[in-house]
Motif scaffolding. Sequence first.
Motif, PDB file in Angstrom:
ATOM      1  N   ASN A 152      -4.346   8.220   2.981  1.00  0.00           N
ATOM      2  CA  ASN A 152      -3.052   8.345   2.316  1.00  0.00           C
ATOM      3  C   ASN A 152      -2.926   7.302   1.213  1.00  0.00           C
ATOM      4  O   ASN A 152      -2.885   6.123   1.466  1.00  0.00           O
ATOM      5  CB  ASN A 152      -1.924   8.143   3.319  1.00  0.00           C
ATOM      6  N   ALA A 153      -2.843   7.747  -0.059  1.00  0.00           N
ATOM      7  CA  ALA A 153      -2.806   6.812  -1.172  1.00  0.00           C
ATOM      8  C   ALA A 153      -1.447   6.120  -1.256  1.00  0.00           C
ATOM      9  O   ALA A 153      -1.366   4.944  -1.526  1.00  0.00           O
ATOM     10  CB  ALA A 153      -3.131   7.520  -2.469  1.00  0.00           C
ATOM     11  N   GLY A 154      -0.336   6.848  -1.068  1.00  0.00           N
ATOM     12  CA  GLY A 154       0.986   6.237  -1.159  1.00  0.00           C
ATOM     13  C   GLY A 154       1.380   6.024  -2.609  1.00  0.00           C
ATOM     14  O   GLY A 154       1.360   6.949  -3.407  1.00  0.00           O
ATOM     15  N   VAL A 155       1.724   4.783  -2.955  1.00  0.00           N
ATOM     16  CA  VAL A 155       2.112   4.421  -4.318  1.00  0.00           C
ATOM     17  C   VAL A 155       0.968   3.626  -4.936  1.00  0.00           C
ATOM     18  O   VAL A 155       0.573   2.591  -4.397  1.00  0.00           O
ATOM     19  CB  VAL A 155       3.411   3.590  -4.337  1.00  0.00           C
ATOM     20  N   THR A 156       0.434   4.111  -6.037  1.00  0.00           N
ATOM     21  CA  THR A 156      -0.711   3.483  -6.689  1.00  0.00           C
ATOM     22  C   THR A 156      -0.306   2.920  -8.036  1.00  0.00           C
ATOM     23  O   THR A 156       0.256   3.637  -8.870  1.00  0.00           O
ATOM     24  CB  THR A 156      -1.845   4.502  -6.889  1.00  0.00           C
ATOM     25  N   ASN A 174      19.656   6.716   3.554  1.00  0.00           N
ATOM     26  CA  ASN A 174      18.917   5.932   4.531  1.00  0.00           C
ATOM     27  C   ASN A 174      17.443   6.267   4.511  1.00  0.00           C
ATOM     28  O   ASN A 174      16.885   6.782   5.464  1.00  0.00           O
ATOM     29  CB  ASN A 174      19.536   6.137   5.906  1.00  0.00           C
ATOM     30  N   GLU A 175      16.837   5.971   3.372  1.00  0.00           N
ATOM     31  CA  GLU A 175      15.423   6.238   3.187  1.00  0.00           C
ATOM     32  C   GLU A 175      14.684   4.919   2.977  1.00  0.00           C
ATOM     33  O   GLU A 175      15.104   4.072   2.192  1.00  0.00           O
ATOM     34  CB  GLU A 175      15.210   7.109   1.945  1.00  0.00           C
ATOM     35  N   LYS A 176      13.552   4.771   3.648  1.00  0.00           N
ATOM     36  CA  LYS A 176      12.731   3.596   3.423  1.00  0.00           C
ATOM     37  C   LYS A 176      12.114   3.666   2.036  1.00  0.00           C
ATOM     38  O   LYS A 176      11.801   4.740   1.530  1.00  0.00           O
ATOM     39  CB  LYS A 176      11.625   3.516   4.475  1.00  0.00           C
ATOM     40  N   LEU A 177      11.953   2.486   1.452  1.00  0.00           N
ATOM     41  CA  LEU A 177      11.363   2.371   0.130  1.00  0.00           C
ATOM     42  C   LEU A 177       9.904   1.960   0.285  1.00  0.00           C
ATOM     43  O   LEU A 177       9.589   1.026   1.023  1.00  0.00           O
ATOM     44  CB  LEU A 177      12.130   1.329  -0.682  1.00  0.00           C
ATOM     45  N   PHE A 178       9.013   2.678  -0.407  1.00  0.00           N
ATOM     46  CA  PHE A 178       7.577   2.409  -0.338  1.00  0.00           C
ATOM     47  C   PHE A 178       7.147   1.743  -1.637  1.00  0.00           C
ATOM     48  O   PHE A 178       7.412   2.253  -2.724  1.00  0.00           O
ATOM     49  CB  PHE A 178       6.793   3.710  -0.146  1.00  0.00           C
ATOM     50  N   PHE A 179       6.443   0.620  -1.515  1.00  0.00           N
ATOM     51  CA  PHE A 179       6.039  -0.159  -2.681  1.00  0.00           C
ATOM     52  C   PHE A 179       4.550  -0.010  -2.974  1.00  0.00           C
ATOM     53  O   PHE A 179       3.731   0.145  -2.057  1.00  0.00           O
ATOM     54  CB  PHE A 179       6.327  -1.646  -2.462  1.00  0.00           C
ATOM     55  N   GLY A 180       4.211  -0.102  -4.268  1.00  0.00           N
ATOM     56  CA  GLY A 180       2.831  -0.253  -4.670  1.00  0.00           C
ATOM     57  C   GLY A 180       2.385  -1.696  -4.486  1.00  0.00           C
ATOM     58  O   GLY A 180       3.185  -2.560  -4.105  1.00  0.00           O
ATOM     59  N   SER A 181       1.123  -1.975  -4.779  1.00  0.00           N
ATOM     60  CA  SER A 181       0.569  -3.314  -4.545  1.00  0.00           C
ATOM     61  C   SER A 181       0.828  -4.279  -5.690  1.00  0.00           C
ATOM     62  O   SER A 181       0.518  -5.463  -5.584  1.00  0.00           O
ATOM     63  CB  SER A 181      -0.936  -3.226  -4.289  1.00  0.00           C
ATOM     64  N   GLY A 182       1.397  -3.803  -6.776  1.00  0.00           N
ATOM     65  CA  GLY A 182       1.844  -4.697  -7.830  1.00  0.00           C
ATOM     66  C   GLY A 182       0.871  -4.860  -8.988  1.00  0.00           C
ATOM     67  O   GLY A 182      -0.333  -4.649  -8.854  1.00  0.00           O
ATOM     68  N   THR A 183       1.433  -5.238 -10.134  1.00  0.00           N
ATOM     69  CA  THR A 183       0.659  -5.605 -11.326  1.00  0.00           C
ATOM     70  C   THR A 183       1.085  -6.999 -11.740  1.00  0.00           C
ATOM     71  O   THR A 183       2.268  -7.233 -11.990  1.00  0.00           O
ATOM     72  CB  THR A 183       0.916  -4.637 -12.494  1.00  0.00           C
ATOM     73  N   GLN A 184       0.124  -7.908 -11.790  1.00  0.00           N
ATOM     74  CA  GLN A 184       0.421  -9.270 -12.235  1.00  0.00           C
ATOM     75  C   GLN A 184       0.183  -9.350 -13.744  1.00  0.00           C
ATOM     76  O   GLN A 184      -0.941  -9.191 -14.206  1.00  0.00           O
ATOM     77  CB  GLN A 184      -0.460 -10.274 -11.500  1.00  0.00           C
TER      78      GLN A 184
END
Lengths: 116, 112
Positions: free
Chosen positions: A1-5, A102-112
């Motif tokens: 499962n990729a999720g948020v990329t 009432n939905e959970k929020l899914f995060f990506g791994s970020g861009t620095q």
Amino acid sequence: NAGVTQTPKFQVLKTGQSMTLQCAQDMNHEYMSWYRQDPGMGLRLIHYSVGAGITDQGEVPNGYNVSRSTTEDFPLRLLSAAPSQTSVYFCASSYTAGGRTNEKLFFGSGTQLSVL
Amino acid sequence: KQEVTQIPAALSVPEGENLVLNCSFTDSAIYNLQWFRQDPGKGLTSLLLIQSSQREQTSGRLNASLDKSSGRSTLYIAASQPGDSATYLCAHGSGNTGKLIFGQGTTLQVKP
């Protein structure tokens, strides 16, 4: 499962350059958003979208543009990078507006991002 | 101005200890409250979401409570493990934008 990329994971820009941070999700989420995270400031909402073709401004939108041509993608464009935009950027998504329902929020791994 | 405050900012405990992380907020009309975990250099992972009509949620060794009247939420971690070491953030929903108002986080270190 990729999720948020999110891509890229790291980026260095010179003042005045432009670039696009990419965000894609494969969960068929209607709601997508961009946050920036800064020491001492926490996470702040930049822009958000409640569905394809619909975008709106968040708390700190100046200097950034977004578009939502598909459900999956929500790119963030820096028009003319400034040192004040040095930060870690996170894309997040949920089925509907996470703050309102009432939905959970899914995060990506970020861009620095560093702007010199 | 809506604010979320987390105390303490950092916490170090020995393995096996039960601990409580605190979150206070100024908006009494929140839609929900979420607790997130953030590992260094990583994104946030939602741990628990408490709806405004609920008092608590549990997942494994984690229990989160919500008291809207006092503007407080707590995250209870039972029998802490070194793998629990991370930064824990709380956030509540605000208005119609879907925006979450985040606290600054509590950085937890669990020592073996």
